[in-house]
Enzyme design. Sequence first.
Site, PDB file in Angstrom:
ATOM      1  CE  LYS A 142      -7.238   0.033   0.728  1.00  0.00           C
ATOM      2  NZ  LYS A 142      -7.710   1.230   1.324  1.00  0.00           N
ATOM      3  CG  HIS A 173      -3.403  -1.027  -2.424  1.00  0.00           C
ATOM      4  ND1 HIS A 173      -4.028   0.510  -2.594  1.00  0.00           N
ATOM      5  CD2 HIS A 173      -3.243  -1.161  -1.099  1.00  0.00           C
ATOM      6  CE1 HIS A 173      -4.035   0.730  -1.440  1.00  0.00           C
ATOM      7  NE2 HIS A 173      -3.882  -0.039  -0.224  1.00  0.00           N
ATOM      8  CB  SER A 225      -0.884  -0.053   1.210  1.00  0.00           C
ATOM      9  OG  SER A 225      -0.325  -0.027   2.302  1.00  0.00           O
TER      10      SER A 225
END
Length: 387
Positions: A238, A207, A179
Site C-alpha cells: 500500500k 493503512h 480500511s
Amino acid sequence: MRADFLNVELQQIKDAGLYRQLRRVDGDQGPTLMLDGREVINFSSNNYLGLANHPALAAAAKAAIDRYGSGSGASRLISGNMTLHEELEAKLAQFKNSEAALVFNSGFQANIGLLATLAGEGDAILSDSLNHASIIDGCRLSKAKTLVYAHCDLNELEACLKRAATARRRLIVTETIFSMDGDEAPLREIVELAEKYDAMVMVDEAHGTGVFGANGAGVVAKLGLASRVLIQMGTLGKALGGFGAYVAGSRALCDLLINRCRSFIFTTSLPPAVMAMALAAIDIVQSEPQRRDALRHNCQKLKHGLSQLGYELGQSESPILPLIVGDAGRCMALSAALLIRGVFAQGIRPPTVPVGTSRLRITSMATHSEAQIECALAAFRDVRGEE
Ligand SMILES: Cc1ncc(COP(=O)(O)O)c(C=O)c1O
C-alpha cells in the site's frame, strides 16, 4: 459434473446488484490512470505516498534481478531464504522498533496464518466488527472462539474480555486505520484493557504504515506503543508501493511463526525484486517526511472541499474518506457519474462493507496536484444530489 450452478450463482449476484467486474489499468499507478482506455484522476488507490511508480523502487528491483535473478525458487525453509529477505527483515524490525520481523507473501496470508498460529481451541479472539476479511478468515481458521465487538467500542470490548476470562489465551485483533472507513482504533485504550485482562494485542497496520508516525512507521509508533503491542502486522503493497507483508514483534514470535505458520511455511518466498523494492521504499518513507506532509495537505484540501459541498464523510483523519451512500445501486451509479467526469472513486459494496453502507472510498495521494483535487471537487459538485 454439470456446472449450471456457476451461472445460477452469477445471476443471483447480479440480481442483488452486487456483480463485480475487473477494470483494466494500462500504464503505471500514478495520480492519473489510463483506466479502460481513458485517462482519469485516481482517487481509488492505496498508493498513498506515490511510491508504486517511484523510479528508485524500479531501479532497486532491476538491480536485484541483475544480481539475484528473478525468482526465489522455493519456500523460505527449503532453499528460498535469500540475503534480501533477511536484510529486509532487519530493516523492518528497526523501522517498527521491534526485536525481529518476518516477511509474508501478502497481508491476507499474514493475517490468516498469524491468527491460526497464535490462537486455537480453548482460546478467545476479540475482533473489531469492521476488521478486514483476512482477519475474519483467520479467526475462522484458528478454531478459537471469536467474540466480535462493535466497531471501536471499548465497553463492548471490555465485556467480551470478561466473557473470555476462562479462555486459555485472549487475543485482541484490530486494524489501526480501518480500511473502508479510514478511522483510527482507540489503540492506547485497547492496550490498557489488554493489560488489565491479560490479553495479547495484534494490530493490522496495512493503512497506517508509511502514513502515520514521525518516521512513517505507523500508528503504534505514533503512540509509542511498540513495546506493548505483541504483534504488529502490515503490508508492503500500500503506502510502501510494492507487494508483500510483514509481522514485527519478538524473536520468539517470529521463530514460532517460522515453525508453525502454514501460510509462511508452505509457499514460495517472495522474489528478490520485491524485497529490494521494499528496502528502497522504507528508505524513502524514513527520509522524506515531506511526502507525508503533502499527503496530509491533499487529504485536508479534499475533505474540506467535500464538506463544503455538503458531503458527510465520517470520522476519518486518514487518506481514506468514506462517502456513505447506503444503497449499492445508487453507490455504483454515483461512482459511474464521477467516472464520466474523469474522476475515479470506486464504489464499495457488501460483502466488503456491511449491508446498507455502500460507499465511495475516496483516497488521497501525496502526488495529487492542486489542479487534480480542484477537478475532483468540480466533479463532486456536479453530481451533488445524485448520492
Ligand atoms: C486492513 C487490511 N489488512 C490486510 C490486507 C491484505 O493485504 P494484502 O493486499 O497485502 O494481501 C488489506 C488489503 O487489502 C487490508 O486493507
